[in-house]
Write an enzyme that holds these catalytic residues in place. Structure first.
Site, short mmCIF file in Angstrom:
data_model
loop_
_atom_site.label_atom_id
_atom_site.label_comp_id
_atom_site.label_asym_id
_atom_site.label_seq_id
_atom_site.Cartn_x
_atom_site.Cartn_y
_atom_site.Cartn_z
CB SER A 146 0.39 -5.27 -7.23
OG SER A 146 1.07 -4.15 -7.69
CD GLU A 182 7.66 -1.52 -5.99
OE1 GLU A 182 7.84 -0.58 -5.19
OE2 GLU A 182 6.61 -1.68 -6.63
N GLY A 219 0.83 -1.21 0.00
CA GLY A 219 0.00 0.00 0.00
C GLY A 219 0.86 1.25 0.00
CE1 TYR A 220 5.46 0.86 0.59
CE2 TYR A 220 6.94 2.08 -0.85
CZ TYR A 220 6.74 1.27 0.25
OH TYR A 220 7.82 0.89 0.99
CB SER A 221 0.52 4.82 -5.49
OG SER A 221 1.79 4.63 -6.01
CD GLU A 233 9.54 10.07 -16.98
OE1 GLU A 233 8.95 9.23 -16.27
OE2 GLU A 233 9.59 9.96 -18.22
#
Lengths: 391, 380
Positions: free
Chosen positions: A165, A247, A131-133, A376
């Site tokens: 994911s 990751e 659970g990141y973004s 980027e």
């Protein structure tokens, strides 16, 4: 050297005796084994293979034996990987526990945390998601807003994650939460919790490739026991970055290998533009294909060299992530050029299975350079960490 | 098999070579050679010191008077010489001509040539190319057998340091047609024989090569190396070693070009900030970093394969030279661009790096050559 030779012989014999014939074939995506509380073994040999590898400690070859790992040295692990490739063995188990959370806990976890979380990972018993973004925190990850409030004996989590994911299959989540709203980076903590906790809702997101591997995940008053905080309160950002390096290494490798059930690049190219002998007559296509095969070789050498380097430096992980994923996208575009209209089929019996897989894989590859930090962002990390360019 | 250098050995050798080239052959030395139109084109004193360090004999077996450290050690030296653009007959003699004698010369040829190379008193140039683009088997220079030996007729180009060579390692045809691999033969001959006409060519990188014409040059029968008609069997693997060697030099040259450029990005200010703080330049710099590291891995893999005599050595060499060529073209072009107007001046060193880069790209095959060869080798 003699010790390594005998390790190679033993390994080869063991694999030949223990890897079922069905596990020595190319693996369709949907036969991949993720483990978890409700594991799915689509191929009849998959469970046998996973169980034997678990018993041997080789789902996590380099982890210590006490946590169910194989306790192998780097050189031994390379031999194991070479011998598995030689025989065409499928990886017995995939998981973000093996690729991300486990390596992190091995680095920074307490003895209790390692004992609690690592063995179920090596045994494939828990399917972890990340659970990141968040909708408002993508490249600017530290802008995340999901709150975890201290309620004395527990944290109360509210907010939303996105691009989680496989959240719709996962048993547990490792999650970045905000525990201090007055500061940015220094107000983030790293929590682990059960996806069956009341108040969690998961909605799969349909992608351009037609699949749904990512989800939106909503938290509404989710109670998390306090002993499931990893590291210090408000000390989550350093952990988050460390985990991102793991990751990125993982994604770069997936990217380089195609990361899906598409046959190898060279074989696919030959299938479309090769003559009977496998030669490619068109000099321009041949040059494009040779160029990417050369890049693949150089990338392979680089991955090996980075593995040998002491520690996974953030800059190197970013380099591998950037190059591996951009390389995979280039290869997909070359294959699309080779395939012509045969690569443009969406579904149906008029196209060969590999044609359809190519089209979907090409679309899926667009995500490689976005997930786990965009290209980027990787270039920013390299510019800062490796080159020391000013902000 | 060559003894593997330990990490420690390699570091020691690298530090020694770095200090040596930095102190003994700074870029100002190259400028001086250029500006005074030096007759030799390199500093013979430097060349002797290089051999005193044992580096001219680095590939030559101890039995032949060398030190026999192998390709990885050679790569370490060349990477450092590439950083300072050191001009010397290293590429001509150590990389390409001497290894042919090492691998196939008879005892007399070895004795006459190899100790002299190791000691830095002999310059031997490989007289090979006949057209502007590398084409190893495109040999139309003829060596016609007669009672006294052979008569040579033909033209060679891009013969490195050919204007000062003591000996030539000549690639000529004793049989077959222009593009054929069979029929090529190798000869070790004196550069002062009657009928040899040498014209120095001053190259863009301030170093020298030569056009050489052979008109009815009579050479003795014992100057042939190996068996007549089978020269390509000897030449091809030696060229692979030379390709990996020049790729190592390119790695050093590119890394130094990059270091200079990063330093410039950190110090040059516009719009009230160092230009290296602008994302448009940061991302390009980071991409260059990745390409350099990829090329580095490819070069190290090729050098290791050479030392281990691995079966896929030729493929890995193609990967190394192809990546080094693409990489240095990017790095040298970006370096000039990022220096702005300064990058176009003769006073700034960056232009010297650009010039050497292009010469090194062409040496022993450019990226197009190596992509094609790679494709041939893997059967596509």
């Amino acid at each position: 050297m003699i010790k390594l030779d005998s390790f190679r012989n033993e390994t080869r014999t063991w694999l030949e005796e223990n890897c079922p014939p069905g596990m020595r074939t190319p693996m369709p995506d949907d036969e991949r084994v993720w483990g978890g509380k409700k594991p799915v073994f689509k191929h009849p040999d998959a469970k046998t293979w996973m169980d034997r590898m678990i018993e041997r400690g080789w789902t996590a070859p380099r982890w210590p034996r006490e946590y169910g790992g194989g306790g192998l040295s780097l050189a031994e692990a390379e031999i194991l990987s070479e011998e598995m490739n030689r025989l065409g063995c499928r990886p017995p188990l995939f998981s973000f526990g093996l690729g991300m959370l486990g390596p992190l806990l091995l680095d920074i976890g307490t003895a209790t945390e390692k004992e609690r979380y690592l063995p179920p990972i090596t045994r494939g018993e828990i399917w972890w998601c990340q659970g990141y973004s968040e909708p408002g925190a993508g490249s600017d990850l530290a802008g995340l807003q999901t709150r975890a409030e201290d309620k004395g004996d527990h944290y109360l989590v509210n907010g939303q994650k996105v691009w989680t994911s496989y959240a719709h299959h996962a048993d547990w989540i490792f999650c970045l939460v905000r525990t201090d709203t007055s500061v940015k980076h220094a107000g983030i903590s790293f929590l682990l919790f059960d996806m069956e906790s009341p108040g969690i809702e998961v909605r799969p997101i349909k992608l351009i490739s037609g699949t749904s591997v990512f989800c939106e995940t909503f938290f509404d008053d989710v109670r998390v026991p306090k002993d499931q905080l990893i590291g210090e309160i408000n000390g989550g950002w350093a952990i988050a970055k460390q985990l991102l390096a793991h990751e990125r290494s993982m994604i770069s490798q997936l990217g380089a290998r195609g990361g899906n059930r598409l046959p190898p690049f060279k074989d696919m190219a030959r299938r479309y533009v090769g003559d009977g002998n496998g030669r490619i007559a068109d000099p321009l296509l041949r040059d494009l294909i040779a160029r990417e095969l050369i890049n693949d070789r150089a990338f392979e050498s680089t991955s090996k060299r980075a593995m040998g380097a002491a520690g996974a430096a953030a800059g190197l992980a970013s380099m591998l992530k950037y190059y591996g994923t951009e390389q995979n996208k280039r290869k997909m575009e070359v294959l699309m050029k080779c395939a012509g209209s045969a690569g443009l089929g969406w579904e149906g019996d008029e196209f060969a299975d590999d044609d359809l897989v190519l089209c979907r894989s090409w679309l899926r590859s667009k995500g490689n350079s976005i997930e786990g930090g965009t290209s980027e962002v990787q270039l920013n990390v390299i510019a800062k960490r490796e080159l020391g360019l000013p902000d | 098999m060559i003894e593997q250098l330990t990490q420690e050995d390699r570091k020691l050798l690298r530090d020694t070579a770095a200090r040596f080239f930095h102190e003994r052959s700074p870029i100002t030395a190259l400028r001086q050679l250029r500006d005074k139109k030096d007759a030799v084109g390199f500093d013979p004193g430097l060349w002797r010191e290089i051999s005193d360090m044992g580096w001219a004999g680095i590939l030559i077996d101890e039995n032949d008077g060398g030190v026999g450290l192998g390709s990885q050690a050679l790569g370490v030296i060349l990477e450092q010489s590439g950083r300072s653009l050191a001009a010397s007959p290293f590429v001509a003699t150590v990389l390409s001509a001497a290894p042919i004698i090492s691998s196939a010369g008879n005892p007399e040829q070895r004795g006459n040539a190899l100790p002299g190379v190791s000691n830095g008193v002999l310059v031997i140039s490989l007289a090979h190319e006949e057209s502007p683009r590398h084409a190893p088997h495109q040999i139309s220079t003829r060596a016609a057998k007669n009672v006294d030996g052979y008569t040579i007729n033909g033209k060679k180009t891009f013969v490195l340091d050919g204007h000062v060579a003591d000996l030539f390692l000549l690639v000529a045809r004793t049989a077959g047609q222009n593009e054929e691999r069979a029929g090529i033969s190798l000869f070790l001959i004196d550069s002062s024989l009657p009928g040899i006409n040498i014209k120095r060519t001053t190259m863009v990188d301030s170093r020298n090569a030569a056009h050489i014409q052979f008109d009815n040059v009579q050479i003795p029968a014992n100057s042939i190396i190996g068996k007549a008609g089978y020269g390509a069997e000897i030449l091809d693997p030696v060229l692979d070693g030379a390709r990996a060697g020049i790729a190592s030099e390119m790695l050093g040259t590119a890394q130094k070009t990059f270091d200079i450029t990063i330093e410039y990005l950190k110090t040059r200010e516009q719009f009230g900030a160092p230009i290296g703080s602008f994302q448009a330049l940061k991302h390009r710099a980071a991409e260059m970093f990745c390409e350099i590291e990829l090329a580095r891995s490819a070069v190290y893999s090729a050098l290791q394969a050479l030392d281990q005599k691995a079966s896929n050595t030729a493929e890995l060499v193609c990967v190394a030279k192809a990546k080094a060529c693409d990489m240095i073209e990017l790095v040298s072009n970006e370096a000039v661009q990022m220096h702005g107007g300064v990058g176009m001046t003769d006073e700034a060193n960056i232009g010297l790096f650009l010039k050497r880069a292009r010469v090194a790209q062409q040496l022993f095959g450019d990226v197009i050559f190596h992509r094609q060869r790679f494709a041939d080798l893997i059967g596509i």
